[in-house]
Structures are given as structure tokens and as C-alpha cells.
Design an enzyme around this catalytic site. Structure first.
Site, PDB file in Angstrom:
ATOM      1  N   TYR A   1      39.520  -4.011  32.356  1.00 46.82           N
ATOM      2  CA  TYR A   1      40.519  -3.314  33.182  1.00 46.82           C
ATOM      3  C   TYR A   1      40.340  -1.798  33.322  1.00 46.82           C
ATOM      4  O   TYR A   1      40.409  -1.281  34.439  1.00 46.82           O
ATOM      5  CB  TYR A   1      41.940  -3.603  32.681  1.00 46.82           C
ATOM      6  CG  TYR A   1      42.412  -5.030  32.899  1.00 46.82           C
ATOM      7  CD1 TYR A   1      41.598  -5.990  33.515  1.00 46.82           C
ATOM      8  CD2 TYR A   1      43.680  -5.416  32.468  1.00 46.82           C
ATOM      9  CE1 TYR A   1      42.048  -7.295  33.692  1.00 46.82           C
ATOM     10  CE2 TYR A   1      44.134  -6.720  32.650  1.00 46.82           C
ATOM     11  CZ  TYR A   1      43.309  -7.653  33.262  1.00 46.82           C
ATOM     12  OH  TYR A   1      43.749  -8.926  33.445  1.00 46.82           O
TER      13      TYR A   1
ATOM     14  N   GLU B   1      42.855   6.349  45.571  1.00 50.54           N
ATOM     15  CA  GLU B   1      42.801   7.787  45.859  1.00 50.54           C
ATOM     16  C   GLU B   1      41.544   8.412  45.268  1.00 50.54           C
ATOM     17  O   GLU B   1      40.896   9.257  45.885  1.00 50.54           O
ATOM     18  CB  GLU B   1      44.035   8.501  45.272  1.00 50.54           C
ATOM     19  CG  GLU B   1      45.358   8.048  45.847  1.00 50.54           C
ATOM     20  CD  GLU B   1      45.970   6.870  45.078  1.00 50.54           C
ATOM     21  OE1 GLU B   1      45.232   5.961  44.649  1.00 50.54           O
ATOM     22  OE2 GLU B   1      47.195   6.857  44.924  1.00 50.54           O
TER      23      GLU B   1
HETATM   24  N1  THU Z   1      46.576   1.915  42.069  1.00 50.28           N
HETATM   25  C1  THU Z   1      45.992   2.710  43.022  1.00 50.28           C
HETATM   26  O1  THU Z   1      44.915   2.402  43.547  1.00 50.28           O
HETATM   27  N2  THU Z   1      46.629   3.839  43.365  1.00 50.28           N
HETATM   28  C2  THU Z   1      47.855   4.217  42.908  1.00 50.28           C
HETATM   29  O2  THU Z   1      48.341   5.277  43.275  1.00 50.28           O
HETATM   30  C3  THU Z   1      48.578   3.371  41.973  1.00 50.28           C
HETATM   31  C4  THU Z   1      47.816   2.230  41.404  1.00 50.28           C
HETATM   32  C5  THU Z   1      45.889   0.667  41.703  1.00 50.28           C
HETATM   33  C6  THU Z   1      45.302   0.629  40.330  1.00 50.28           C
HETATM   34  C7  THU Z   1      45.253  -0.868  40.089  1.00 50.28           C
HETATM   35  O3  THU Z   1      44.077  -1.392  40.693  1.00 50.28           O
HETATM   36  C8  THU Z   1      46.455  -1.417  40.859  1.00 50.28           C
HETATM   37  O4  THU Z   1      46.809  -0.402  41.785  1.00 50.28           O
HETATM   38  C9  THU Z   1      47.655  -1.754  39.988  1.00 50.28           C
HETATM   39  O5  THU Z   1      48.030  -0.677  39.216  1.00 50.28           O
END
Ligand code: THU
Length: 159
Positions: free
Chosen positions: A67, A74
Site C-alpha cells: 500500500y 496530485e
Molecule cells: N488519494 C488521492 O489520489 N488524492 C487525494 O487527495 C486523496 C487520496 C488516493 C490515495 C489512494 O489511492 C486513494 O485515494 C484512497 O485514499
């Protein structure tokens, strides 16, 4: 004792109230969610950056069976933009998220680690980065990442 109050200005808009440039970035971020690799969380995030050379770079979250090896949309977007166009400044960054069903109702805001990376990108560029946080039908416009990361730590603090 003195009290400091920090305020954040956020414009709350509908899609129709966005400028054509903001609409394009919001659409691109939403579209990028469909290419996310998120089999573990099933939370599909997309983002799109407008650079001052006119390029639009999009990216999405990339997960991993181990994980912590995955990365948020972003950072995928900004690291690629900064690696491809190191001399360009990022002007705007849109973020959107979807579950298996639909785009999520509420806006998606960047996580803490992403805010730190957006801050570094803003500081190495020439302009504040306007953030377009997309919900299903509601959009938040924030003028600078510094509004979402008050009391930030940046390279100037290293002395
Ligand atoms: N995640 C993002 O890509 N950007 C965010 O701003 C919040 C979380 C992703 C990380 C992970 O792959 C999934 O969302 C769940 O947390």
C-alpha cells in the site's frame, strides 16, 4: 496572550459559474479518474494541471499491493509536470474523485502530503496555484495552496 485567527477564502460555484479554463481543467481531472489504478481503495482520483506554457498535464492515483508504494493523483500529476517541464510554472490544479458508482458528491481536497508537494511546486514557480476542487455538481475555488496549508514549512525555513 494574543490569539491569531486564520481565515481561508473559498469560492463555492456551480459548473456554469466556472470560467472556460476552469471547466476544461475540471473536465480533464474528472476524465483522468477513469484511468486511475485504484483496485484496493476503489477510490478513483484524477487531477489536471495547467502550466504557464499552455500545457495541460493530467494524472491519477496509482496504487500498489504494498500500500505505501502507491501515490496520489496530485503528486503523480505534479511530479510528471515538473519532470517534463522543469522551467514552467503551474497556474491551476483541478482535483476530482469517483467511486465505482459515480463522482463523489462532496469536493475532494488534497491530502496533507500532496499539499506539501503543491506548496513546493507553487514556491518554485512564479504564481500562486489556483486550486479547483471538484464535487459532483459543486466546485470550490481556492486562490493558493497556502490557503489550504497555513503555517506551512518550506525551503526558506531551512535557512
Ligand atoms: N488519494 C488521492 O489520489 N488524492 C487525494 O487527495 C486523496 C487520496 C488516493 C490515495 C489512494 O489511492 C486513494 O485515494 C484512497 O485514499
Amino acid at each position: 496572550m494574543k490569539e491569531l485567527n486564520i481565515t481561508t477564502k473559498i469560492k463555492v460555484c456551480t459548473y456554469d459559474e466556472l470560467t472556460p479554463e476552469q471547466k476544461k481543467l475540471a473536465d480533464t481531472a474528472k476524465e483522468a479518474t477513469f484511468r486511475a489504478y485504484a483496485p484496493y481503495s476503489e477510490f478513483f482520483v484524477g487531477s489536471a494541471a495547467l502550466l504557464d506554457n499552455g500545457e495541460v498535464i493530467s494524472g491519477n492515483n496509482q496504487e500498489n499491493a504494498a500500500y505505501p508504494s502507491g501515490l496520489c493523483a496530485e503528486r503523480v500529476t505534479l511530479f510528471y509536470a515538473n519532470s517534463r517541464y522543469p522551467d514552467a510554472s503551474v497556474l491551476k490544479l483541478a482535483i476530482a474523485a469517483r467511486t465505482k458508482g459515480d463522482f463523489i458528491e462532496q469536493i475532494t481536497a488534497p491530502c496533507g502530503a500532496c499539499r506539501q508537494v503543491i506548496l513546493e511546486t507553487e514556491d518554485r514557480g512564479k504564481y500562486p496555484i489556483e486550486m479547483i476542487l471538484c464535487g459532483k455538481e459543486q466546485y470550490y475555488i481556492v486562490e493558493s495552496i497556502k490557503d489550504l496549508l497555513p503555517l506551512y514549512f518550506c525551503k526558506n525555513d531551512l535557512g
